[in-house]
Design a protein around this motif. Structure first.
Motif, PDB file in Angstrom:
ATOM      1  N   GLY A 167       0.781  -1.225   0.000  1.00  0.00           N
ATOM      2  CA  GLY A 167       0.000   0.000   0.000  1.00  0.00           C
ATOM      3  C   GLY A 167       0.815   1.277   0.000  1.00  0.00           C
ATOM      4  O   GLY A 167       0.249   2.367   0.143  1.00  0.00           O
ATOM      5  N   GLN A 168       2.130   1.185  -0.152  1.00  0.00           N
ATOM      6  CA  GLN A 168       2.983   2.369  -0.090  1.00  0.00           C
ATOM      7  C   GLN A 168       3.305   2.884  -1.486  1.00  0.00           C
ATOM      8  O   GLN A 168       3.516   2.100  -2.418  1.00  0.00           O
ATOM      9  CB  GLN A 168       4.293   2.044   0.644  1.00  0.00           C
ATOM     10  N   PHE A 169       3.343   4.207  -1.615  1.00  0.00           N
ATOM     11  CA  PHE A 169       3.789   4.859  -2.835  1.00  0.00           C
ATOM     12  C   PHE A 169       5.196   5.391  -2.582  1.00  0.00           C
ATOM     13  O   PHE A 169       5.392   6.242  -1.709  1.00  0.00           O
ATOM     14  CB  PHE A 169       2.855   6.004  -3.212  1.00  0.00           C
ATOM     15  N   LYS A 170       6.170   4.909  -3.341  1.00  0.00           N
ATOM     16  CA  LYS A 170       7.554   5.279  -3.114  1.00  0.00           C
ATOM     17  C   LYS A 170       7.963   6.439  -4.015  1.00  0.00           C
ATOM     18  O   LYS A 170       7.523   6.542  -5.153  1.00  0.00           O
ATOM     19  CB  LYS A 170       8.483   4.083  -3.334  1.00  0.00           C
ATOM     20  N   PHE A 171       8.828   7.278  -3.461  1.00  0.00           N
ATOM     21  CA  PHE A 171       9.300   8.458  -4.189  1.00  0.00           C
ATOM     22  C   PHE A 171      10.469   8.102  -5.090  1.00  0.00           C
ATOM     23  O   PHE A 171      11.381   7.361  -4.702  1.00  0.00           O
ATOM     24  CB  PHE A 171       9.737   9.547  -3.204  1.00  0.00           C
ATOM     25  N   SER A 172      10.449   8.644  -6.302  1.00  0.00           N
ATOM     26  CA  SER A 172      11.572   8.501  -7.228  1.00  0.00           C
ATOM     27  C   SER A 172      11.559   9.685  -8.183  1.00  0.00           C
ATOM     28  O   SER A 172      10.526   9.982  -8.795  1.00  0.00           O
ATOM     29  CB  SER A 172      11.481   7.192  -8.011  1.00  0.00           C
ATOM     30  N   ALA A 173      12.690  10.355  -8.311  1.00  0.00           N
ATOM     31  CA  ALA A 173      12.770  11.517  -9.197  1.00  0.00           C
ATOM     32  C   ALA A 173      12.534  11.147 -10.654  1.00  0.00           C
ATOM     33  O   ALA A 173      12.223  12.015 -11.475  1.00  0.00           O
ATOM     34  CB  ALA A 173      14.132  12.193  -9.047  1.00  0.00           C
ATOM     35  N   THR A 174      12.638   9.860 -10.991  1.00  0.00           N
ATOM     36  CA  THR A 174      12.404   9.432 -12.366  1.00  0.00           C
ATOM     37  C   THR A 174      10.927   9.538 -12.746  1.00  0.00           C
ATOM     38  O   THR A 174      10.590   9.418 -13.931  1.00  0.00           O
ATOM     39  CB  THR A 174      12.870   7.978 -12.580  1.00  0.00           C
ATOM     40  N   GLU A 175      10.057   9.742 -11.766  1.00  0.00           N
ATOM     41  CA  GLU A 175       8.627   9.876 -12.054  1.00  0.00           C
ATOM     42  C   GLU A 175       8.292  11.242 -12.652  1.00  0.00           C
ATOM     43  O   GLU A 175       7.217  11.413 -13.236  1.00  0.00           O
ATOM     44  CB  GLU A 175       7.806   9.666 -10.777  1.00  0.00           C
ATOM     45  N   TYR A 176       9.200  12.212 -12.480  1.00  0.00           N
ATOM     46  CA  TYR A 176       8.944  13.540 -13.037  1.00  0.00           C
ATOM     47  C   TYR A 176       9.068  13.512 -14.560  1.00  0.00           C
ATOM     48  O   TYR A 176       9.769  12.681 -15.139  1.00  0.00           O
ATOM     49  CB  TYR A 176       9.929  14.569 -12.475  1.00  0.00           C
ATOM     50  N   PHE A 177       8.367  14.447 -15.203  1.00  0.00           N
ATOM     51  CA  PHE A 177       8.440  14.692 -16.645  1.00  0.00           C
ATOM     52  C   PHE A 177       7.820  13.577 -17.482  1.00  0.00           C
ATOM     53  O   PHE A 177       8.007  13.547 -18.696  1.00  0.00           O
ATOM     54  CB  PHE A 177       9.892  14.948 -17.086  1.00  0.00           C
ATOM     55  N   ASN A 178       7.090  12.674 -16.849  1.00  0.00           N
ATOM     56  CA  ASN A 178       6.343  11.687 -17.623  1.00  0.00           C
ATOM     57  C   ASN A 178       5.072  12.331 -18.166  1.00  0.00           C
ATOM     58  O   ASN A 178       4.357  13.021 -17.446  1.00  0.00           O
ATOM     59  CB  ASN A 178       5.976  10.480 -16.762  1.00  0.00           C
ATOM     60  N   ALA A 179       4.787  12.107 -19.450  1.00  0.00           N
ATOM     61  CA  ALA A 179       3.589  12.661 -20.077  1.00  0.00           C
ATOM     62  C   ALA A 179       2.486  11.607 -20.101  1.00  0.00           C
ATOM     63  O   ALA A 179       2.751  10.406 -20.208  1.00  0.00           O
ATOM     64  CB  ALA A 179       3.891  13.141 -21.493  1.00  0.00           C
ATOM     65  N   VAL A 180       1.245  12.088 -19.999  1.00  0.00           N
ATOM     66  CA  VAL A 180       0.083  11.199 -20.019  1.00  0.00           C
ATOM     67  C   VAL A 180      -0.798  11.582 -21.203  1.00  0.00           C
ATOM     68  O   VAL A 180      -1.048  12.772 -21.453  1.00  0.00           O
ATOM     69  CB  VAL A 180      -0.724  11.309 -18.704  1.00  0.00           C
ATOM     70  N   TYR A 181      -1.277  10.575 -21.938  1.00  0.00           N
ATOM     71  CA  TYR A 181      -2.086  10.820 -23.136  1.00  0.00           C
ATOM     72  C   TYR A 181      -3.410  10.079 -23.049  1.00  0.00           C
ATOM     73  O   TYR A 181      -3.477   8.951 -22.529  1.00  0.00           O
ATOM     74  CB  TYR A 181      -1.339  10.361 -24.389  1.00  0.00           C
ATOM     75  N   ASN A 182      -4.446  10.723 -23.568  1.00  0.00           N
ATOM     76  CA  ASN A 182      -5.692  10.027 -23.866  1.00  0.00           C
ATOM     77  C   ASN A 182      -5.620   9.546 -25.303  1.00  0.00           C
ATOM     78  O   ASN A 182      -5.272  10.313 -26.198  1.00  0.00           O
ATOM     79  CB  ASN A 182      -6.890  10.966 -23.695  1.00  0.00           C
ATOM     80  N   LYS A 183      -5.967   8.292 -25.500  1.00  0.00           N
ATOM     81  CA  LYS A 183      -5.830   7.710 -26.837  1.00  0.00           C
ATOM     82  C   LYS A 183      -7.179   7.197 -27.326  1.00  0.00           C
ATOM     83  O   LYS A 183      -7.878   6.494 -26.596  1.00  0.00           O
ATOM     84  CB  LYS A 183      -4.799   6.577 -26.825  1.00  0.00           C
ATOM     85  N   GLY A 184      -7.547   7.545 -28.559  1.00  0.00           N
ATOM     86  CA  GLY A 184      -8.797   7.085 -29.131  1.00  0.00           C
ATOM     87  C   GLY A 184      -8.740   5.610 -29.471  1.00  0.00           C
ATOM     88  O   GLY A 184      -7.688   5.088 -29.855  1.00  0.00           O
ATOM     89  N   ASN A 185      -9.872   4.925 -29.337  1.00  0.00           N
ATOM     90  CA  ASN A 185      -9.881   3.478 -29.592  1.00  0.00           C
ATOM     91  C   ASN A 185     -10.207   3.124 -31.035  1.00  0.00           C
ATOM     92  O   ASN A 185     -10.223   1.960 -31.411  1.00  0.00           O
ATOM     93  CB  ASN A 185     -10.885   2.786 -28.665  1.00  0.00           C
ATOM     94  N   LEU A 186     -10.462   4.135 -31.881  1.00  0.00           N
ATOM     95  CA  LEU A 186     -10.789   3.854 -33.278  1.00  0.00           C
ATOM     96  C   LEU A 186      -9.689   4.285 -34.233  1.00  0.00           C
ATOM     97  O   LEU A 186      -9.241   3.515 -35.074  1.00  0.00           O
ATOM     98  CB  LEU A 186     -12.114   4.541 -33.654  1.00  0.00           C
ATOM     99  N   TYR A 187      -9.242   5.527 -34.091  1.00  0.00           N
ATOM    100  CA  TYR A 187      -8.307   6.087 -35.081  1.00  0.00           C
ATOM    101  C   TYR A 187      -6.900   6.309 -34.513  1.00  0.00           C
ATOM    102  O   TYR A 187      -6.072   6.942 -35.145  1.00  0.00           O
ATOM    103  CB  TYR A 187      -8.858   7.412 -35.612  1.00  0.00           C
ATOM    104  N   ASN A 188      -6.646   5.805 -33.317  1.00  0.00           N
ATOM    105  CA  ASN A 188      -5.330   5.871 -32.700  1.00  0.00           C
ATOM    106  C   ASN A 188      -4.817   7.301 -32.522  1.00  0.00           C
ATOM    107  O   ASN A 188      -3.613   7.528 -32.487  1.00  0.00           O
ATOM    108  CB  ASN A 188      -4.294   5.068 -33.508  1.00  0.00           C
ATOM    109  N   TYR A 189      -5.725   8.279 -32.461  1.00  0.00           N
ATOM    110  CA  TYR A 189      -5.274   9.629 -32.153  1.00  0.00           C
ATOM    111  C   TYR A 189      -4.953   9.698 -30.662  1.00  0.00           C
ATOM    112  O   TYR A 189      -5.467   8.908 -29.863  1.00  0.00           O
ATOM    113  CB  TYR A 189      -6.358  10.658 -32.505  1.00  0.00           C
TER     114      TYR A 189
END
Length: 221
Positions: free
Chosen positions: A77-99
């Motif tokens: 249940g623990q969330f560990k800290f790591s500087a490598t988690e910074y600068f990660n981008a998150v995207y929403n992706k369409g399920n039909l046209y891969n946008y």
């Protein structure tokens, strides 16, 4: 009040100011339609409070806060800290046209630690210690009445609940904080060295020598 959830008028005003601050950033990032500029910015914060985290709740999943903690499910249940988690981008992706559409995100880098930083062995973990319990029922006054030695012991035990760098001459308590602190300072220096970087500073005295030295070097560049 420490959590920025409720309290007096000053607390509510401060929380609303943080919400407006994040709303402005969110609007700027949302207007970026080109892939050349990412929908991401970075906040370097030297405060321990949780106002930014609390203010970001009203945005839900439309704004991602990268606070350095890996939130993959763990059996402990623990969330560990790591500087490598910074600068990660998150995207929403369409399920039909891969946008795919990038979700606006903020790297929240707490240079001096946070009230939500605890410790598990040799790792920094996300935690919310029940520190308010130690401050209720005139706990400070009762500890002070027992004498200076006991009062200092009380304060030390209270401070040791958190992984924070206190504003004293010998800021660092151990090698763990030393390693994390200088790793975050390195990120600060690298961000300032990027082309077309804009630094906006507010409410900071630059009395911290490490931050001052890095900033002055970047200005000379």
């Amino acid at each position: 009040k420490l959590l920025g959830t409720n309290g007096d008028a000053d607390t509510v005003t401060t929380l609303n100011n943080y919400k407006e601050f994040l709303r402005n950033i969110f609007n700027i990032l949302t207007k970026r339609k080109s892939n050349i500029l990412t929908k991401q910015t970075t906040i370097f914060n030297t405060n321990y409070d949780l106002f930014i985290k609390k203010a970001s709740e009203e945005f839900g999943s439309s704004l991602k806060i990268n606070d350095g903690f890996n939130r993959n499910p763990r059996l402990d249940g623990q969330f560990k800290f790591s500087a490598t988690e910074y600068f990660n981008a998150v995207y929403n992706k369409g399920n039909l046209y891969n946008y795919q559409v990038e979700i606006p995100s903020i790297n929240l880098i707490k240079l001096h630690g946070s009230l939500s930083w605890g410790r598990s062995g040799k790792e920094i973990v996300f935690t919310m210690p029940n520190y308010l319990e130690k401050l209720k029922d005139n706990a400070l006054e009762d500890a002070a009445a027992t004498g200076e030695a006991e009062f200092l012991k009380f304060l030390k035990e209270f401070n040791n609940q958190f992984q924070v760098i206190l504003p004293i001459k010998d800021k660092l308590r151990d090698t763990l904080l030393d390693r994390v602190y200088y790793n975050l300072l390195r990120i600060y220096a690298n961000e300032l060295d990027k082309e077309n970087t804009l630094l906006i500073a507010e409410g900071i005295s630059f009395e911290d020598e490490h931050i001052l030295d890095i900033t002055q070097k970047a200005l000379r560049n």
